[in-house]
Enzyme design. Structure first.
Site, short mmCIF file in Angstrom:
data_model
loop_
_atom_site.label_atom_id
_atom_site.label_comp_id
_atom_site.label_asym_id
_atom_site.label_seq_id
_atom_site.Cartn_x
_atom_site.Cartn_y
_atom_site.Cartn_z
N ARG A 164 0.84 -1.19 0.00
CA ARG A 164 0.00 0.00 0.00
C ARG A 164 0.89 1.25 0.00
O ARG A 164 2.03 1.22 0.46
CB ARG A 164 -0.91 0.03 1.24
CG ARG A 164 -1.80 -1.20 1.39
CD ARG A 164 -2.55 -1.17 2.71
NE ARG A 164 -3.44 -2.32 2.88
CZ ARG A 164 -3.12 -3.46 3.49
NH1 ARG A 164 -1.90 -3.60 4.02
NH2 ARG A 164 -3.99 -4.44 3.59
N ARG A 184 -1.15 -2.10 -6.96
CA ARG A 184 -1.30 -3.22 -6.01
C ARG A 184 -2.20 -4.30 -6.63
O ARG A 184 -1.89 -5.49 -6.54
CB ARG A 184 -1.89 -2.68 -4.71
CG ARG A 184 -2.18 -3.70 -3.61
CD ARG A 184 -2.53 -2.93 -2.34
NE ARG A 184 -3.20 -3.74 -1.33
CZ ARG A 184 -2.59 -4.47 -0.41
NH1 ARG A 184 -1.27 -4.55 -0.41
NH2 ARG A 184 -3.28 -5.13 0.51
N LYS A 194 -1.77 -2.85 8.04
CA LYS A 194 -2.92 -2.46 8.85
C LYS A 194 -2.88 -3.18 10.20
O LYS A 194 -2.48 -4.32 10.28
CB LYS A 194 -4.22 -2.80 8.11
CG LYS A 194 -4.50 -1.89 6.92
CD LYS A 194 -5.84 -2.20 6.30
CE LYS A 194 -6.16 -1.23 5.18
NZ LYS A 194 -7.47 -1.51 4.56
N HIS A 242 -3.34 2.51 -6.00
CA HIS A 242 -3.81 1.21 -5.55
C HIS A 242 -3.96 0.24 -6.72
O HIS A 242 -3.94 -0.99 -6.52
CB HIS A 242 -5.15 1.37 -4.82
CG HIS A 242 -5.31 0.44 -3.66
ND1 HIS A 242 -4.54 0.53 -2.52
CD2 HIS A 242 -6.14 -0.61 -3.45
CE1 HIS A 242 -4.90 -0.41 -1.66
NE2 HIS A 242 -5.86 -1.13 -2.20
N TYR A 269 -9.53 -11.39 -6.56
CA TYR A 269 -8.63 -11.44 -7.71
C TYR A 269 -8.84 -12.70 -8.55
O TYR A 269 -8.49 -12.72 -9.73
CB TYR A 269 -7.17 -11.34 -7.25
CG TYR A 269 -6.87 -10.01 -6.60
CD1 TYR A 269 -6.79 -8.84 -7.35
CD2 TYR A 269 -6.70 -9.91 -5.23
CE1 TYR A 269 -6.54 -7.62 -6.75
CE2 TYR A 269 -6.46 -8.69 -4.61
CZ TYR A 269 -6.38 -7.55 -5.39
OH TYR A 269 -6.15 -6.33 -4.80
N HIS A 318 -3.45 -9.23 3.61
CA HIS A 318 -4.88 -9.36 3.89
C HIS A 318 -5.09 -10.26 5.10
O HIS A 318 -4.50 -11.34 5.17
CB HIS A 318 -5.62 -9.97 2.69
CG HIS A 318 -5.77 -9.04 1.54
ND1 HIS A 318 -6.00 -9.45 0.25
CD2 HIS A 318 -5.72 -7.68 1.48
CE1 HIS A 318 -6.11 -8.41 -0.54
NE2 HIS A 318 -5.93 -7.33 0.17
#
Length: 297
Positions: free
Chosen positions: A148, A246, A172, A243, A278, A269
């Protein structure tokens, strides 16, 4: 002003003054509840005694207005909170909207670049001056690692193991993970650290990898602006955000044989279901290849 309008107005003041909700959130609530008020008035329904069947009529009303499933879900959430407020005010005893399930969310496929578009960006990148070399490195790292923009902005020199082709990033939830890069990214990373970063660095003390022209830390917004400028210069037919690089990384990994679990870990994730979006992209690509290639259509 009818009774419902008055209650909505009181509720919005409550959200603003008591709950301290931001203005954009208040506007969203106001729009949702205005739509509800219009429906109640047009159908002459008593909002204080509304039942499940009447709520279903309301959902049909929203659907006929061509609202997306995501907008309908948000409206239901607004009404659940509104009726919870009415219970606090002693105006109703039950929250009928709690009995209504949200429609399934629409999953939008993420945008990604085709290989020729990615090459088009890379081929237009100059890398002569220190700032040009930094900008080239930004694109190379975003594409090579799938990180990110916020993670890229926070990379320190100590996070980089250039000989092992890996970088420690903080994702995150402050979760650390290791991402990897290849020979191309290594070449530009080595060149930038050796020849450009020291030129950009001023008297400011910072160990961040990416620096601005004054020697300070490069911000997330600045990185986004750089990517936007690079894309404009590449003259692609459509706009992309940082993004999208990514998404392109993840799509290319899966298209070239990577398993979903590995891509999940590389992207950081927490849930495999987030990464599964995806597979829809790669499945669609395979479908198009089949339709173009199989002779008996």
């Amino acid at each position: 002003m009818n009774s419902l309008s008055k209650d909505i107005s009181t509720f919005l003041k409550y959200l603003s003054n008591e709950k301290r909700y931001p203005n954009n959130t208040i506007i969203s609530y106001s729009n949702d509840l205005k739509r509800y008020n219009d429906f109640i008035r047009s159908k002459k329904i008593n909002y204080l005694t509304i039942n499940k069947e009447e709520i279903r009529f309301f959902l049909k009303y929203l659907d006929e207005k061509k609202l997306s499933k995501n907008s309908i879900s948000r409206t239901l959430s607004s009404l659940r909170n509104f009726y919870a407020f009415l219970i606090l005010e002693g105006k109703v005893q039950n929250n009928q909207f709690k009995l209504i399930k949200n429609p399934k969310k629409e999953k939008k496929l993420p945008n990604f670049l085709q290989p020729n578009e990615m090459m088009q960006i890379l081929e237009t990148l100059a890398s002569e001056t220190p700032l040009e070399k930094r900008n080239r490195l930004i694109i190379e790292l975003l594409y090579a690692t799938g990180i990110r923009v916020s993670e890229l902005a926070n990379i320190s020199l100590n996070d980089i193991n250039i000989n092992d082709y890996e970088i420690k990033v903080k994702g995150k939830g402050s979760k650390d993970r290791i991402v990897y890069f290849g020979e191309y990214a290594k070449k530009y990373l080595d060149d930038y650290i050796t020849n450009s970063r020291s030129v950009l660095k001023s008297s400011k003390t910072t160990d961040k990898l990416l620096l601005n022209k004054d020697g300070g830390n490069l911000t997330v917004r600045s990185i986004e602006n750089i990517v936007n400028k690079v894309v404009d210069e590449a003259a692609l037919k459509h706009k992309i955000s940082p993004h999208v690089l990514r998404h392109t990384f993840a799509t290319d990994m899966l298209n070239n044989g990577a398993d979903l679990k590995s891509v999940q870990e590389l992207l950081g994730h927490s849930s495999l279901s987030t990464t599964q979006i995806y597979t829809h992209i790669t499945n669609e690509r395979l479908r198009n290849v089949y339709l173009k290639s199989f002779p008996r259509q």
